[in-house]
Write an enzyme that holds these catalytic residues in place. Structure first.
Site, PDB file in Angstrom:
ATOM      1  N   CYS A   1      42.035  29.837  35.260  1.00  0.00           N
ATOM      2  CA  CYS A   1      42.642  31.113  35.634  1.00  0.00           C
ATOM      3  C   CYS A   1      41.927  32.264  34.920  1.00  0.00           C
ATOM      4  O   CYS A   1      40.784  32.562  35.235  1.00  0.00           O
ATOM      5  CB  CYS A   1      44.148  31.080  35.376  1.00  0.00           C
TER       6      CYS A   1
ATOM      7  N   GLU B   1      46.411  21.652  35.287  1.00  0.00           N
ATOM      8  CA  GLU B   1      47.522  21.066  34.540  1.00  0.00           C
ATOM      9  C   GLU B   1      48.814  21.058  35.333  1.00  0.00           C
ATOM     10  O   GLU B   1      49.769  20.364  34.968  1.00  0.00           O
ATOM     11  CB  GLU B   1      47.716  21.816  33.216  1.00  0.00           C
TER      12      GLU B   1
ATOM     13  N   HIS C   1      45.288  25.907  38.678  1.00  0.00           N
ATOM     14  CA  HIS C   1      45.805  25.318  37.433  1.00  0.00           C
ATOM     15  C   HIS C   1      45.785  23.791  37.541  1.00  0.00           C
ATOM     16  O   HIS C   1      46.710  23.199  38.105  1.00  0.00           O
ATOM     17  CB  HIS C   1      47.226  25.806  37.173  1.00  0.00           C
TER      18      HIS C   1
END
Length: 214
Positions: free
Chosen positions: A82, A194, A192
């Site tokens: 990001c 994660e 993202h």
């Protein structure tokens, strides 16, 4: 020596990145840190972040960690997530701020017009949710990930890269935009990993084993 330093400059949910990396690489030492010396000594560096680019650059400078991030991006495996992608470029429309100027290109806002699907549906900004990521190059971090896998996005700005830039993937909202770049020891993504379930965990696992050739 720390195997992976997750850079903490006060922006973004670092706990989820830390937990995801611990899940895919339980034998490695992983630290969330704002200490530039630890970042310099770590074998690999992950730079996540969410929020304003102006605040991002201010915090990097205020905490004395800007130069450590630039050094990491010059010679060791670097994963940007990001803002960790966006800060690599020359400048950002978000606050009209100069970024780290490591890669050519600029960060721009999704336009107020043309944000509609072919059937006329209006699209919201920020771009939030799951979207397909279309790989444009072969890269070790894409290993085991489908070429059109879905990842999770949250952003209002995207990177405009010049022709011939090291684009690693694109997504569409509603036009194609760069969502991953790869150059030498740098790999950075707008989405993202994660938060992206199996595809994201695979990408993070690949990063923990990646030895760049440059």
């Amino acid at each position: 020596m720390i195997d992976i330093a997750i850079v903490d400059y006060g922006m973004g949910n670092l706990r989820s990145v830390h937990k995801a990396l611990e899940h895919v690489a339980p034998s490695l030492s992983i630290a969330v840190t704002g200490d530039p010396d630890i970042v310099r000594k770590a074998k690999r560096v992950v730079v996540p972040g969410q929020g304003s680019m102006r605040n991002c650059i201010h915090e990097l400078e205020d905490r004395g960690i800007r130069e450590a991030v630039i050094e990491a991006a010059s010679h060791k495996p670097y994963l940007g997530i990001c803002l960790g992608l966006q800060m690599l470029f020359e400048e950002s429309e978000e606050g009209n701020v100069k970024s780290l100027n490591i890669l050519p290109g600029k960060v721009v806002h999704f336009p107020a017009t043309a944000m509609t699907t072919p059937n006329g549906q209006k699209l919201k900004v920020p771009h939030m949710g799951w979207n397909q990521v279309y790989q444009t190059i072969k890269h070790p971090l894409w290993e085991g990930i489908a070429e059109d896998a879905r990842f999770y996005f949250v952003h209002s700005y995207y990177v405009e890269t010049p022709a011939g830039a090291s684009i690693a993937a694109q997504s569409h909202y509603p036009f194609p935009f760069t969502c991953a770049i790869a150059q030498d020891n740098i790999f950075a993504v707008q989405f993202h990993p994660e938060k992206s379930q199996s595809a994201g965990l695979t990408l993070l696992s690949n990063f923990t084993k990646w030895t760049p050739n440059f």
